[in-house]
Scaffold this active site. Structure first.
Site, PDB file in Angstrom:
ATOM      1  N   ASP A   1      43.338 -22.411  10.878  1.00 34.99           N
ATOM      2  CA  ASP A   1      42.843 -21.854   9.625  1.00 34.99           C
ATOM      3  C   ASP A   1      42.831 -22.916   8.522  1.00 34.99           C
ATOM      4  OD1 ASP A   1      43.603 -20.298   6.868  1.00 34.99           O
ATOM      5  OD2 ASP A   1      42.292 -19.110   8.141  1.00 34.99           O
ATOM      6  N   ARG A   2      41.683 -23.068   7.861  1.00 32.44           N
ATOM      7  CA  ARG A   2      41.512 -24.111   6.856  1.00 32.44           C
ATOM      8  C   ARG A   2      42.255 -23.788   5.562  1.00 32.44           C
ATOM      9  NH1 ARG A   2      39.333 -22.295  10.828  1.00 32.44           N
ATOM     10  NH2 ARG A   2      37.999 -20.955   9.584  1.00 32.44           N
ATOM     11  N   THR A   3      42.123 -22.556   5.081  1.00 33.22           N
ATOM     12  CA  THR A   3      42.757 -22.189   3.819  1.00 33.22           C
ATOM     13  C   THR A   3      44.277 -22.307   3.911  1.00 33.22           C
ATOM     14  OG1 THR A   3      40.946 -20.708   3.196  1.00 33.22           O
ATOM     15  CG2 THR A   3      43.060 -20.353   2.129  1.00 33.22           C
TER      16      THR A   3
ATOM     17  N   ASN B   1      32.457 -22.949   4.746  1.00 31.60           N
ATOM     18  CA  ASN B   1      32.558 -23.520   3.410  1.00 31.60           C
ATOM     19  C   ASN B   1      33.827 -24.347   3.243  1.00 31.60           C
ATOM     20  OD1 ASN B   1      30.299 -22.359   1.533  1.00 31.60           O
ATOM     21  ND2 ASN B   1      30.941 -20.625   2.771  1.00 31.60           N
TER      22      ASN B   1
ATOM     23  N   ALA C   1      35.902 -25.691   5.265  1.00 27.11           N
ATOM     24  CA  ALA C   1      36.083 -26.856   6.135  1.00 27.11           C
ATOM     25  C   ALA C   1      35.510 -28.135   5.533  1.00 27.11           C
ATOM     26  CB  ALA C   1      35.449 -26.597   7.503  1.00 27.11           C
TER      27      ALA C   1
ATOM     28  N   THR D   1      36.634 -17.664  -1.523  1.00 25.32           N
ATOM     29  CA  THR D   1      38.041 -17.434  -1.209  1.00 25.32           C
ATOM     30  C   THR D   1      38.940 -18.279  -2.104  1.00 25.32           C
ATOM     31  OG1 THR D   1      38.113 -19.196   0.435  1.00 25.32           O
ATOM     32  CG2 THR D   1      37.482 -16.999   1.211  1.00 25.32           C
TER      33      THR D   1
ATOM     34  N   LYS E   1      35.565  -8.176   5.992  1.00 25.89           N
ATOM     35  CA  LYS E   1      36.044  -8.638   7.299  1.00 25.89           C
ATOM     36  C   LYS E   1      36.503  -7.464   8.165  1.00 25.89           C
ATOM     37  CE  LYS E   1      37.601 -13.312   5.955  1.00 25.89           C
ATOM     38  NZ  LYS E   1      36.827 -14.066   6.966  1.00 25.89           N
TER      39      LYS E   1
ATOM     40  N   CYS F   1      31.383 -17.872   0.258  1.00 27.47           N
ATOM     41  CA  CYS F   1      32.081 -17.335   1.433  1.00 27.47           C
ATOM     42  C   CYS F   1      31.045 -16.579   2.246  1.00 27.47           C
ATOM     43  CB  CYS F   1      33.223 -16.416   1.009  1.00 27.47           C
ATOM     44  SG  CYS F   1      34.041 -15.588   2.391  1.00 27.47           S
TER      45      CYS F   1
END
Length: 234
Positions: A48-50, A84, A86, A125, A164, A194
């Site tokens: 997970d990037r965030t 986005n 990433a 996000t 989601k 997003c």
């Protein structure tokens, strides 16, 4: 002869499919052979990037680099990232391959400039907001970005998580409230930073919703077909 595009995907899978679908939908094709040659790496194991950006998770950089190199070795001549957030790791990934990579936030900012949007809202996000990806990209093109305040950002996240969970009505309610607030503050366009946002928010007479995946898809088509003079693949 078309240039082959590689999609660094899996972040998430639906975002990857959405980008591919947009490329196919916008391609002016009359037969199968007129469509763009796409190689997609739906690498869902990328962390997970965030979470990583907030210092709470595994660094996804080696995974994204692996995907980029895998696509290059498979024959891709330029790359795009179907996520986005990433793009926070863009420069490292770019240095890991010898083929060009499109930068979605920069392309979106360029689109806003070309359409004379000097002041835009950003719905994204917490992670994307924190990275300043769109803020810096828009600044590069002289565009002012309006972010949601703390209360509105909480609404954004509530709306995104509702979408989601396939609760589109709640998602629309939350995100519409934020969009209307931005419109009242003089914003003529909103960047949907997003992939969930464009699923419920649509452009109207009052405000334009800019979908970065749509911008990217149309750019991919121009590059693949060799019609974009500003982007040359050597």
């Amino acid at each position: 002869m078309q240039n082959v595009v590689g999609i660094i995907g899996g972040m998430g899978p639906l975002a990857t499919v959405d980008l591919m679908s947009k490329i196919i939908s916008y391609t002016p094709a009359r037969r199968d052979q007129d469509h763009i040659h796409i190689i997609a790496d739906n690498y869902t194991q990328i962390p997970d990037r965030t979470t990583a950006i907030l210092g709470k998770g595994t660094d996804p950089t080696p995974y994204i680099v692996q995907s980029a190199q895998r696509l290059q070795n498979a024959g891709a001549e330029f790359l795009v990232i179907a996520c986005n957030t990433a793009h926070f790791y863009f420069e490292i990934v770019k240095k890991s391959v010898s083929i060009p990579i499109l930068h979605m936030p920069l392309e979106t900012a360029r689109f806003a400039q070309e359409n004379n949007f000097r002041k835009v809202g950003l719905i994204a996000t917490d992670g994307t907001i924190k990275t300043k990806l769109y803020q810096k990209s828009c600044e590069h093109y002289g565009i002012n970005v309006i972010e949601p305040d703390k209360e509105m950002q909480e609404k954004v996240m509530q709306g995104i998580y509702a979408i989601k969970a396939s609760n589109l009505d709640t998602g629309l309610l939350c995100l519409s409230r934020v969009a209307n607030k931005m419109r009242e503050n003089g914003v003529a366009a909103i960047i949907a930073g997003c992939t969930e946002v464009p699923l419920v928010l649509q452009s109207s007479e009052d405000i334009r919703i800019i979908d970065p995946a749509e911008v990217l898809a149309k750019m991919v088509i121009r590059i693949a077909n060799g019609t974009d003079k500003e982007f040359q693949i050597v």
